[in-house]
Motif scaffolding. Structure first.
Motif, PDB file in Angstrom:
ATOM      1  N   MET A  69       1.039  -1.169   0.062  1.00  0.00           N
ATOM      2  CA  MET A  69       0.029  -0.065  -0.098  1.00  0.00           C
ATOM      3  C   MET A  69       1.137   1.248   0.020  1.00  0.00           C
ATOM      4  O   MET A  69       2.021   1.103  -0.570  1.00  0.00           O
ATOM      5  CB  MET A  69      -0.899   0.068   1.164  1.00  0.00           C
ATOM      6  CG  MET A  69      -2.099  -0.874   0.965  1.00  0.00           C
ATOM      7  SD  MET A  69      -2.943  -1.012  -0.517  1.00  0.00           S
ATOM      8  CE  MET A  69      -3.828   0.482  -0.379  1.00  0.00           C
ATOM      9  N   ALA A  70       0.314   2.366   0.399  1.00  0.00           N
ATOM     10  CA  ALA A  70       1.283   3.413   0.461  1.00  0.00           C
ATOM     11  C   ALA A  70       0.881   4.445   1.709  1.00  0.00           C
ATOM     12  O   ALA A  70      -0.071   4.508   2.157  1.00  0.00           O
ATOM     13  CB  ALA A  70       0.802   4.368  -0.748  1.00  0.00           C
ATOM     14  N   PHE A 116     -16.328   3.396   1.905  1.00  0.00           N
ATOM     15  CA  PHE A 116     -16.375   3.728   3.375  1.00  0.00           C
ATOM     16  C   PHE A 116     -16.710   5.445   3.284  1.00  0.00           C
ATOM     17  O   PHE A 116     -17.385   5.798   4.107  1.00  0.00           O
ATOM     18  CB  PHE A 116     -14.822   3.619   3.769  1.00  0.00           C
ATOM     19  CG  PHE A 116     -14.476   2.264   4.057  1.00  0.00           C
ATOM     20  CD1 PHE A 116     -15.013   1.358   4.915  1.00  0.00           C
ATOM     21  CD2 PHE A 116     -13.759   1.575   2.879  1.00  0.00           C
ATOM     22  CE1 PHE A 116     -14.698   0.067   4.735  1.00  0.00           C
ATOM     23  CE2 PHE A 116     -13.476   0.422   2.770  1.00  0.00           C
ATOM     24  CZ  PHE A 116     -13.837  -0.392   3.868  1.00  0.00           C
ATOM     25  N   ARG A 174     -20.470   6.097   3.365  1.00  0.00           N
ATOM     26  CA  ARG A 174     -21.096   6.310   4.596  1.00  0.00           C
ATOM     27  C   ARG A 174     -21.519   7.500   4.901  1.00  0.00           C
ATOM     28  O   ARG A 174     -22.653   7.975   5.126  1.00  0.00           O
ATOM     29  CB  ARG A 174     -20.300   5.655   5.767  1.00  0.00           C
ATOM     30  CG  ARG A 174     -20.175   4.111   5.601  1.00  0.00           C
ATOM     31  CD  ARG A 174     -18.852   3.793   6.595  1.00  0.00           C
ATOM     32  NE  ARG A 174     -18.767   2.292   6.830  1.00  0.00           N
ATOM     33  CZ  ARG A 174     -17.827   1.831   7.446  1.00  0.00           C
ATOM     34  NH1 ARG A 174     -16.976   2.508   7.995  1.00  0.00           N
ATOM     35  NH2 ARG A 174     -17.325   0.448   7.295  1.00  0.00           N
ATOM     36  N   TRP A 214      -4.739   8.922  -4.472  1.00  0.00           N
ATOM     37  CA  TRP A 214      -5.954   9.557  -4.949  1.00  0.00           C
ATOM     38  C   TRP A 214      -5.621  11.000  -5.793  1.00  0.00           C
ATOM     39  O   TRP A 214      -4.976  11.807  -5.291  1.00  0.00           O
ATOM     40  CB  TRP A 214      -6.826   9.858  -4.048  1.00  0.00           C
ATOM     41  CG  TRP A 214      -7.484   8.770  -3.267  1.00  0.00           C
ATOM     42  CD1 TRP A 214      -7.351   8.347  -2.101  1.00  0.00           C
ATOM     43  CD2 TRP A 214      -8.414   7.634  -4.027  1.00  0.00           C
ATOM     44  NE1 TRP A 214      -7.961   6.989  -1.924  1.00  0.00           N
ATOM     45  CE2 TRP A 214      -8.501   6.993  -3.051  1.00  0.00           C
ATOM     46  CE3 TRP A 214      -9.043   7.626  -5.245  1.00  0.00           C
ATOM     47  CZ2 TRP A 214      -9.327   5.777  -3.264  1.00  0.00           C
ATOM     48  CZ3 TRP A 214      -9.845   6.629  -5.447  1.00  0.00           C
ATOM     49  CH2 TRP A 214     -10.115   5.768  -4.421  1.00  0.00           C
ATOM     50  N   LYS A 224      -1.806   6.820   6.629  1.00  0.00           N
ATOM     51  CA  LYS A 224      -2.598   6.459   5.174  1.00  0.00           C
ATOM     52  C   LYS A 224      -3.149   7.738   4.771  1.00  0.00           C
ATOM     53  O   LYS A 224      -3.372   8.717   5.381  1.00  0.00           O
ATOM     54  CB  LYS A 224      -3.252   5.374   5.248  1.00  0.00           C
ATOM     55  CG  LYS A 224      -2.598   3.993   5.590  1.00  0.00           C
ATOM     56  CD  LYS A 224      -3.507   2.812   5.836  1.00  0.00           C
ATOM     57  CE  LYS A 224      -4.403   2.578   4.696  1.00  0.00           C
ATOM     58  NZ  LYS A 224      -4.644   1.278   4.403  1.00  0.00           N
ATOM     59  N   THR A 283      -6.223   8.509   3.004  1.00  0.00           N
ATOM     60  CA  THR A 283      -7.515   7.789   2.571  1.00  0.00           C
ATOM     61  C   THR A 283      -8.500   8.820   2.583  1.00  0.00           C
ATOM     62  O   THR A 283      -8.607   9.991   3.084  1.00  0.00           O
ATOM     63  CB  THR A 283      -7.817   6.811   3.552  1.00  0.00           C
ATOM     64  OG1 THR A 283      -7.886   7.388   4.969  1.00  0.00           O
ATOM     65  CG2 THR A 283      -6.823   5.686   3.623  1.00  0.00           C
ATOM     66  N   VAL A 284      -9.344   8.387   1.546  1.00  0.00           N
ATOM     67  CA  VAL A 284     -10.890   9.169   1.737  1.00  0.00           C
ATOM     68  C   VAL A 284     -11.787   8.073   2.559  1.00  0.00           C
ATOM     69  O   VAL A 284     -11.515   7.124   2.798  1.00  0.00           O
ATOM     70  CB  VAL A 284     -11.421   9.302   0.184  1.00  0.00           C
ATOM     71  CG1 VAL A 284     -10.810  10.356  -0.729  1.00  0.00           C
ATOM     72  CG2 VAL A 284     -11.181   8.050  -0.316  1.00  0.00           C
ATOM     73  N   PRO A 285     -12.763   9.042   3.143  1.00  0.00           N
ATOM     74  CA  PRO A 285     -13.151  10.326   3.135  1.00  0.00           C
ATOM     75  C   PRO A 285     -12.338  11.297   4.041  1.00  0.00           C
ATOM     76  O   PRO A 285     -11.777  10.683   5.135  1.00  0.00           O
ATOM     77  CB  PRO A 285     -14.626  10.340   3.648  1.00  0.00           C
ATOM     78  CG  PRO A 285     -14.453   9.112   4.839  1.00  0.00           C
ATOM     79  CD  PRO A 285     -13.852   8.039   4.171  1.00  0.00           C
TER      80      PRO A 285
HETATM   81  N1  LIG Z   1      -9.979   5.554   7.654  1.00  0.00           N
HETATM   82  C1  LIG Z   1     -10.893   4.821   6.547  1.00  0.00           C
HETATM   83  C2  LIG Z   1     -10.621   3.970   5.643  1.00  0.00           C
HETATM   84  C3  LIG Z   1     -11.263   4.431   4.397  1.00  0.00           C
HETATM   85  C4  LIG Z   1     -10.409   3.661   3.294  1.00  0.00           C
HETATM   86  O1  LIG Z   1      -9.929   2.449   3.457  1.00  0.00           O
HETATM   87  N2  LIG Z   1     -10.323   4.138   1.970  1.00  0.00           N
HETATM   88  C5  LIG Z   1      -9.842   3.723   0.858  1.00  0.00           C
HETATM   89  C6  LIG Z   1     -10.627   3.663  -0.344  1.00  0.00           C
HETATM   90  S1  LIG Z   1     -12.048   2.756  -0.338  1.00  0.00           S
HETATM   91  C7  LIG Z   1      -8.377   4.703   0.879  1.00  0.00           C
HETATM   92  O2  LIG Z   1      -8.318   5.760   0.352  1.00  0.00           O
HETATM   93  N3  LIG Z   1      -7.549   4.044   0.523  1.00  0.00           N
HETATM   94  C8  LIG Z   1      -6.365   4.520   0.149  1.00  0.00           C
HETATM   95  C9  LIG Z   1      -5.096   3.871   0.842  1.00  0.00           C
HETATM   96  O3  LIG Z   1      -5.556   2.848   1.796  1.00  0.00           O
HETATM   97  O4  LIG Z   1      -3.802   4.073   0.748  1.00  0.00           O
HETATM   98  C10 LIG Z   1     -12.284   5.077   6.902  1.00  0.00           C
HETATM   99  O5  LIG Z   1     -12.778   6.161   6.946  1.00  0.00           O
HETATM  100  O6  LIG Z   1     -13.008   4.235   7.190  1.00  0.00           O
END
Ligand SMILES: N[C@@H](CCC(=O)N[C@@H](CS)C(=O)NCC(=O)O)C(=O)O
Length: 293
Positions: free
Chosen positions: A1-2, A45, A48, A76, A106, A108-110
């Motif tokens: 991952m990243a 996620f 939600r 992203w 990480k 991540t979205v949102p």
């Molecule tokens: N902290 C999180 C995790 C959300 C999540 O896993 N988002 C994914 C997209 S579905 C993401 O942005 N992944 C990028 C990564 O893991 O680097 C949440 O709000 O539940």
């Protein structure tokens, strides 16, 4: 991952390799026009809090935008079709650094952005969804109580159960690198669908006949099932429509215009099939399947 490690982007490093993970401080102030929710229309996620905002009619209070579907080495991205109109960054990594220059964790979205303090104030989908459903309700156009007091503890417990057995579980076997991991997680996931199917025989939604917050946690996985998970994640132990009550339930939810408009199947397909090169190396996006809804 990243991950970002002290503000430096490592596209191939895992979160557990970090010495510390930063968290964001939530804002207590409820204020129309002050916050922006960055989502990916593909992400279950992010779906939600997006689902809660749309269902309650909070869009005029909290603005929302999506990142572009593709997610490669830089994480992203924003582009012409999906720009960052709030901060004019080119990707989410830049946005995290703008907010917290030495951030580790990480990307991540949102994420919820505070336009007054110019910082990220939250990136946990479950707590953002709960917050919009409760503290923000007085500002909503449609004042549906998604977390009735008499069910509050059960709702929190069911959300966690859905996360572990359904929402995140499908990724566990979709990304499995060995047969045993795939088998175990696939089993857990389909057993959970069976439990939900039995529960939905007795009531229209998860708690009686009114929509509550867990319905907006389950829906994001169900609406991605036929077009993405069944093929891309090999979630094909059973077809979704073989769970009669669960399927009827999904159709009921997507028949509600404020929920249907949060589902972007094409965007989701583009994201999953193009971005997960480790399980779909060609990046080819399948033409189908045609779905019934
Ligand atoms: N902290 C999180 C995790 C959300 C999540 O896993 N988002 C994914 C997209 S579905 C993401 O942005 N992944 C990028 C990564 O893991 O680097 C949440 O709000 O539940």
């Amino acid at each position: 991952m990243a991950v970002l490690d002290k503000g430096i982007w490592y596209p191939n490093r895992e979160e557990h390799e970090l010495s510390a993970i930063d968290t964001f401080t939530p804002s207590k102030a409820i204020e129309a026009g002050r916050y922006h929710l960055y989502i990916s229309l593909a992400c279950p996620f992010a779906h939600r809090p997006y689902g809660v905002i749309s269902y309650l009619g909070l869009e005029d209070v909290v603005s929302i935008s999506s990142v572009a579907p593709e997610r490669y080495e830089d994480g992203w991205l924003f582009n012409e079709e999906y720009p960052d109109e709030i901060n004019q960054t080119k990707n989410l990594v830049e946005l995290f650094i703008l907010s917290h220059p030495a951030y580790s964790g990480k990307v991540t979205v949102p994420i919820l952005w505070d336009k007054v303090r110019n910082v990220i104030i939250g990136n946990d989908s479950a707590s953002l969804a709960m917050d919009f459903a409760t503290r923000w309700l007085p500002l909503a156009k449609n004042k549906f109580n998604l977390v009735p007091e008499n069910y509050k503890n059960e709702i929190i417990a069911l959300n966690e159960w859905l996360h572990g057995n359904v929402n995140r579980r499908v990724y566990n076997f979709g990304f499995a690198q060995d047969q045993k991991t795939y088998n175990t997680s696939s089993e857990i996931f389909f057993d959970a669908l069976e439990i939900l199917n039995a529960r939905l025989k007795k009531s229209r939604y998860l708690f009686d006949d009114e929509i509550t917050l867990p319905d907006l946690f389950l829906m994001p996985t169900l609406v991605r099932f036929e077009t993405v998970y069944e093929i891309h994640f090999k979630a094909n132990k059973q077809r979704l429509n073989s769970f009669e009550n669960l399927y009827r339930y999904m159709l009921d939810l997507v028949a509600i215009p404020n929920l249907r408009k949060t589902v972007d199947i094409n965007h989701s397909k583009l994201h999953y099939y193009m971005s997960h090169k480790h399980i779909n190396p060609t990046g080819i996006v399948p033409a189908g399947p045609k779905i019934a809804w």
